[in-house]
Design a protein around this motif. Structure first.
Motif, PDB file in Angstrom:
ATOM      1  N   GLY A 285      35.357 -25.127  68.092  1.00  0.00           N
ATOM      2  CA  GLY A 285      35.871 -24.818  69.426  1.00  0.00           C
ATOM      3  C   GLY A 285      35.188 -23.602  70.030  1.00  0.00           C
ATOM      4  N   LEU A 286      34.972 -22.574  69.212  1.00  0.00           N
ATOM      5  CA  LEU A 286      34.307 -21.363  69.684  1.00  0.00           C
ATOM      6  C   LEU A 286      32.870 -21.673  70.100  1.00  0.00           C
ATOM      7  CD1 LEU A 286      34.435 -18.272  70.075  1.00  0.00           C
ATOM      8  CD2 LEU A 286      33.668 -18.037  67.703  1.00  0.00           C
ATOM      9  N   ALA A 287      32.163 -22.431  69.269  1.00  0.00           N
ATOM     10  CA  ALA A 287      30.781 -22.790  69.588  1.00  0.00           C
ATOM     11  C   ALA A 287      30.718 -23.614  70.870  1.00  0.00           C
ATOM     12  CB  ALA A 287      30.153 -23.551  68.425  1.00  0.00           C
ATOM     13  N   ALA A 288      31.629 -24.566  71.007  1.00  0.00           N
ATOM     14  CA  ALA A 288      31.643 -25.411  72.206  1.00  0.00           C
ATOM     15  C   ALA A 288      31.927 -24.586  73.448  1.00  0.00           C
ATOM     16  CB  ALA A 288      32.687 -26.516  72.045  1.00  0.00           C
ATOM     17  N   GLY A 289      32.861 -23.637  73.332  1.00  0.00           N
ATOM     18  CA  GLY A 289      33.241 -22.814  74.472  1.00  0.00           C
ATOM     19  C   GLY A 289      32.177 -21.829  74.906  1.00  0.00           C
ATOM     20  N   LEU A 290      31.222 -21.546  74.032  1.00  0.00           N
ATOM     21  CA  LEU A 290      30.116 -20.654  74.373  1.00  0.00           C
ATOM     22  C   LEU A 290      28.870 -21.432  74.803  1.00  0.00           C
ATOM     23  CD1 LEU A 290      30.448 -18.097  71.430  1.00  0.00           C
ATOM     24  CD2 LEU A 290      31.066 -17.698  73.821  1.00  0.00           C
ATOM     25  N   ILE A 291      28.514 -22.440  74.027  1.00  0.00           N
ATOM     26  CA  ILE A 291      27.278 -23.178  74.283  1.00  0.00           C
ATOM     27  C   ILE A 291      27.416 -24.094  75.497  1.00  0.00           C
ATOM     28  CG2 ILE A 291      25.682 -24.898  73.339  1.00  0.00           C
ATOM     29  CD1 ILE A 291      26.359 -23.760  70.543  1.00  0.00           C
ATOM     30  N   GLY A 292      28.572 -24.755  75.635  1.00  0.00           N
ATOM     31  CA  GLY A 292      28.779 -25.682  76.746  1.00  0.00           C
ATOM     32  C   GLY A 292      28.569 -25.039  78.112  1.00  0.00           C
ATOM     33  N   PRO A 293      29.231 -23.911  78.402  1.00  0.00           N
ATOM     34  CA  PRO A 293      29.038 -23.270  79.706  1.00  0.00           C
ATOM     35  C   PRO A 293      27.616 -22.762  79.951  1.00  0.00           C
ATOM     36  CG  PRO A 293      31.076 -22.526  78.718  1.00  0.00           C
ATOM     37  CD  PRO A 293      30.350 -23.306  77.658  1.00  0.00           C
ATOM     38  N   ILE A 294      26.920 -22.346  78.873  1.00  0.00           N
ATOM     39  CA  ILE A 294      25.527 -21.939  79.038  1.00  0.00           C
ATOM     40  C   ILE A 294      24.680 -23.138  79.456  1.00  0.00           C
ATOM     41  CG2 ILE A 294      23.482 -21.084  77.829  1.00  0.00           C
ATOM     42  CD1 ILE A 294      25.337 -19.345  76.129  1.00  0.00           C
ATOM     43  N   ALA A 295      24.939 -24.297  78.825  1.00  0.00           N
ATOM     44  CA  ALA A 295      24.219 -25.513  79.203  1.00  0.00           C
ATOM     45  C   ALA A 295      24.529 -25.895  80.649  1.00  0.00           C
ATOM     46  CB  ALA A 295      24.597 -26.654  78.258  1.00  0.00           C
ATOM     47  N   VAL A 296      25.789 -25.760  81.047  1.00  0.00           N
ATOM     48  CA  VAL A 296      26.165 -26.054  82.434  1.00  0.00           C
ATOM     49  C   VAL A 296      25.377 -25.168  83.388  1.00  0.00           C
ATOM     50  CG1 VAL A 296      28.022 -25.893  84.141  1.00  0.00           C
ATOM     51  CG2 VAL A 296      28.466 -26.934  81.920  1.00  0.00           C
ATOM     52  N   TYR A 297      25.304 -23.878  83.071  1.00  0.00           N
ATOM     53  CA  TYR A 297      24.569 -22.966  83.942  1.00  0.00           C
ATOM     54  C   TYR A 297      23.102 -23.360  84.064  1.00  0.00           C
ATOM     55  CZ  TYR A 297      22.325 -18.949  85.942  1.00  0.00           C
ATOM     56  OH  TYR A 297      21.575 -18.150  86.756  1.00  0.00           O
ATOM     57  N   LEU A 298      22.481 -23.666  82.937  1.00  0.00           N
ATOM     58  CA  LEU A 298      21.053 -23.994  82.952  1.00  0.00           C
ATOM     59  C   LEU A 298      20.770 -25.253  83.767  1.00  0.00           C
ATOM     60  CD1 LEU A 298      20.151 -23.190  79.236  1.00  0.00           C
ATOM     61  CD2 LEU A 298      19.685 -21.806  81.266  1.00  0.00           C
ATOM     62  N   ILE A 299      21.728 -26.175  83.778  1.00  0.00           N
ATOM     63  CA  ILE A 299      21.576 -27.396  84.570  1.00  0.00           C
ATOM     64  C   ILE A 299      21.886 -27.127  86.035  1.00  0.00           C
ATOM     65  CG2 ILE A 299      22.490 -29.719  84.955  1.00  0.00           C
ATOM     66  CD1 ILE A 299      23.040 -29.820  81.893  1.00  0.00           C
ATOM     67  N   VAL A 300      23.017 -26.486  86.278  1.00  0.00           N
ATOM     68  CA  VAL A 300      23.477 -26.252  87.645  1.00  0.00           C
ATOM     69  C   VAL A 300      22.541 -25.309  88.399  1.00  0.00           C
ATOM     70  CG1 VAL A 300      25.308 -25.111  88.975  1.00  0.00           C
ATOM     71  CG2 VAL A 300      25.896 -26.762  87.191  1.00  0.00           C
ATOM     72  N   ALA A 301      21.947 -24.357  87.697  1.00  0.00           N
ATOM     73  CA  ALA A 301      21.090 -23.360  88.342  1.00  0.00           C
ATOM     74  C   ALA A 301      19.881 -23.979  89.023  1.00  0.00           C
ATOM     75  CB  ALA A 301      20.634 -22.324  87.318  1.00  0.00           C
ATOM     76  N   LYS A 302      19.546 -25.207  88.658  1.00  0.00           N
ATOM     77  CA  LYS A 302      18.386 -25.874  89.248  1.00  0.00           C
ATOM     78  C   LYS A 302      18.716 -26.573  90.567  1.00  0.00           C
ATOM     79  CE  LYS A 302      16.417 -26.745  84.663  1.00  0.00           C
ATOM     80  NZ  LYS A 302      15.971 -27.768  83.685  1.00  0.00           N
ATOM     81  N   VAL A 303      20.014 -26.664  90.883  1.00  0.00           N
ATOM     82  CA  VAL A 303      20.443 -27.388  92.090  1.00  0.00           C
ATOM     83  C   VAL A 303      21.195 -26.415  92.992  1.00  0.00           C
ATOM     84  CG1 VAL A 303      21.701 -29.379  92.992  1.00  0.00           C
ATOM     85  CG2 VAL A 303      20.675 -29.477  90.699  1.00  0.00           C
ATOM     86  N   ALA A 304      20.614 -26.089  94.131  1.00  0.00           N
ATOM     87  CA  ALA A 304      21.156 -25.036  94.993  1.00  0.00           C
ATOM     88  C   ALA A 304      22.597 -25.302  95.398  1.00  0.00           C
ATOM     89  CB  ALA A 304      20.272 -24.869  96.231  1.00  0.00           C
ATOM     90  N   PHE A 305      22.900 -26.531  95.829  1.00  0.00           N
ATOM     91  CA  PHE A 305      24.243 -26.840  96.301  1.00  0.00           C
ATOM     92  C   PHE A 305      25.263 -26.718  95.171  1.00  0.00           C
ATOM     93  CE2 PHE A 305      27.068 -28.209  99.436  1.00  0.00           C
ATOM     94  CZ  PHE A 305      27.920 -29.190  98.943  1.00  0.00           C
ATOM     95  N   ALA A 306      24.910 -27.240  93.997  1.00  0.00           N
ATOM     96  CA  ALA A 306      25.814 -27.157  92.845  1.00  0.00           C
ATOM     97  C   ALA A 306      25.961 -25.715  92.394  1.00  0.00           C
ATOM     98  CB  ALA A 306      25.283 -28.020  91.705  1.00  0.00           C
ATOM     99  N   ARG A 307      24.873 -24.960  92.463  1.00  0.00           N
ATOM    100  CA  ARG A 307      24.927 -23.554  92.068  1.00  0.00           C
ATOM    101  C   ARG A 307      25.889 -22.776  92.960  1.00  0.00           C
ATOM    102  NH1 ARG A 307      19.804 -22.767  92.396  1.00  0.00           N
ATOM    103  NH2 ARG A 307      19.653 -21.438  94.236  1.00  0.00           N
ATOM    104  N   PHE A 308      25.900 -23.119  94.233  1.00  0.00           N
ATOM    105  CA  PHE A 308      26.799 -22.463  95.180  1.00  0.00           C
ATOM    106  C   PHE A 308      28.257 -22.828  94.900  1.00  0.00           C
ATOM    107  CE2 PHE A 308      29.217 -22.791  99.173  1.00  0.00           C
ATOM    108  CZ  PHE A 308      29.198 -21.465  99.574  1.00  0.00           C
ATOM    109  N   LEU A 309      28.549 -24.100  94.725  1.00  0.00           N
ATOM    110  CA  LEU A 309      29.925 -24.557  94.563  1.00  0.00           C
ATOM    111  C   LEU A 309      30.523 -24.179  93.208  1.00  0.00           C
ATOM    112  CD1 LEU A 309      29.839 -28.146  96.131  1.00  0.00           C
ATOM    113  CD2 LEU A 309      30.835 -26.062  97.110  1.00  0.00           C
ATOM    114  N   LEU A 310      29.720 -24.261  92.165  1.00  0.00           N
ATOM    115  CA  LEU A 310      30.251 -24.091  90.815  1.00  0.00           C
ATOM    116  C   LEU A 310      30.129 -22.667  90.278  1.00  0.00           C
ATOM    117  CD1 LEU A 310      28.960 -27.389  89.163  1.00  0.00           C
ATOM    118  CD2 LEU A 310      31.156 -26.966  90.296  1.00  0.00           C
ATOM    119  N   LEU A 311      29.159 -21.915  90.800  1.00  0.00           N
ATOM    120  CA  LEU A 311      28.946 -20.555  90.299  1.00  0.00           C
ATOM    121  C   LEU A 311      29.002 -19.503  91.389  1.00  0.00           C
ATOM    122  CD1 LEU A 311      26.020 -21.314  87.841  1.00  0.00           C
ATOM    123  CD2 LEU A 311      28.356 -20.702  87.205  1.00  0.00           C
ATOM    124  N   GLY A 312      29.094 -19.941  92.644  1.00  0.00           N
ATOM    125  CA  GLY A 312      29.156 -18.989  93.743  1.00  0.00           C
ATOM    126  C   GLY A 312      27.861 -18.247  93.972  1.00  0.00           C
TER     127      GLY A 312
END
Length: 319
Positions: A285-312
């Motif tokens: 659970g700890l590994a998932a809670g750390l690695i999962g959001p990092i993966a989300v960031y690396l994916i979302v950071a490539k898409v401007a609209f998603a980066r705005f909505l999901l990370l501000g």
């Protein structure tokens, strides 16, 4: 330039936070742990987790404080904090309502975000801290040590009993403000941390005192807030520079926003597939809670609209 000591402490705060949600705030949530060292450590860190996040936010703010254009400053904080709260927080509430095995379903949808959704109270409360900061900074009140000390003391006094509404995260705002101002003061007034050894002895000593001499300290009480501030100061004095923790700390905001999706998914999937020892389940659970959001960031950071909505985020930059 990033400060590896701040990023290291951010990484540590992320581990404390994710571990908290994996274990659960009480035996009816998370891994349903009633006793044992995981439950004891989780409860012991109540006075450290959110104070450390907020203390570090105050330090980071002090490096780039409000310089006069307050509408731009406020707009930026609203984008960074409130947009993800509304978008991701709503998504989280919907998933909780639809997926069996999740905790704390929403009863009154019309009050969504008027009363904060789970851990998203922090970003909403932090936004109000920045709103408070604006008039204080414009009038240069926080450049005066005495005024800053008195402001911190006033909010600590308000912590007594915490008889406040959760409406619009007001209760969280009262709770967070002293830690933010304390972190800001460390940088602004060039308050040196203690040497490493006294800091280590102090932190271990205060945690040991809570463990052996009390039945637990409520984090939002006056005593809990004071312990939280002292603990942050001791942790800063450790001068930790741990690269793998700092790498986690770089993504602290994404981890804060998204970790619950992955900790809950890990728990639900593992419980359906196999029965594991609590310690192993916690590690997954700890590994998932750390690695999962990092993966989300690396994916979302490539898409401007998603980066705005999901990370501000308006522009591409580190979390």
């Amino acid at each position: 330039m990033r400060d590896i000591r701040i990023d290291t402490l951010r990484g540590l705060a992320c581990i404390f936070l994710v571990g908290y949600h994996v274990i659960g705030n009480n035996p009816s949530n998370g891994l349903h742990i009633e006793s044992g060292f995981l439950r004891e450590i989780n409860d012991l860190l109540e006075t450290v987790r959110m104070p450390l996040f907020t203390f570090l936010s105050g330090m980071v703010y002090a490096y780039r404080p409000l310089s006069g254009n307050w509408p731009k400053f406020l707009k930026g904080k609203a984008r960074r904090l409130l947009i993800p709260m509304l978008v991701v927080g709503t998504l989280f509430a919907i998933i909780q309502a639809l997926v069996p095995g999740t905790n704390n379903k929403i009863d009154n949808w019309w009050l969504l975000h008027i009363y904060p959704v789970q851990h998203f109270w922090f970003v909403e409360a932090l936004f109000w801290v920045f709103v408070l900061i604006i008039p204080l900074e414009l009038n240069r009140l926080l450049n005066n040590r005495l005024v800053t000390i008195l402001t911190i003391a006033a909010f600590l006094a308000l912590a007594i009993g915490q008889p406040y509404t959760k409406l619009l995260a007001f209760k969280g705002f009262i709770y967070l403000t002293p830690f933010f101002l304390f972190g800001m003061s460390i940088v602004r007034f060039k308050i040196p941390p203690l040497p490493v050894l006294p800091s280590l002895i102090g932190f271990i000593g205060i945690m040991a005192a809570i463990y052996f001499l009390t039945d637990g300290v409520y984090g939002r009480s006056l005593l809990g807030c004071v312990i939280g501030m002292i603990s942050c100061y001791f942790l800063l004095g450790l001068r930790l520079q741990i690269h793998w923790l700092a790498k986690i700390g770089i993504y602290s905001y994404s981890i804060y926003i998204f970790h619950v999706f992955f900790t809950a998914a890990s728990r639900i999937i593992i419980n359906k597939v196999v029965e594991l020892p609590i310690e192993v389940n916690f590690a997954f659970g700890l590994a998932a809670g750390l690695i999962g959001p990092i993966a989300v960031y690396l994916i979302v950071a490539k898409v401007a609209f998603a980066r705005f909505l999901l990370l501000g985020e308006k522009n591409r930059r580190a979390a």
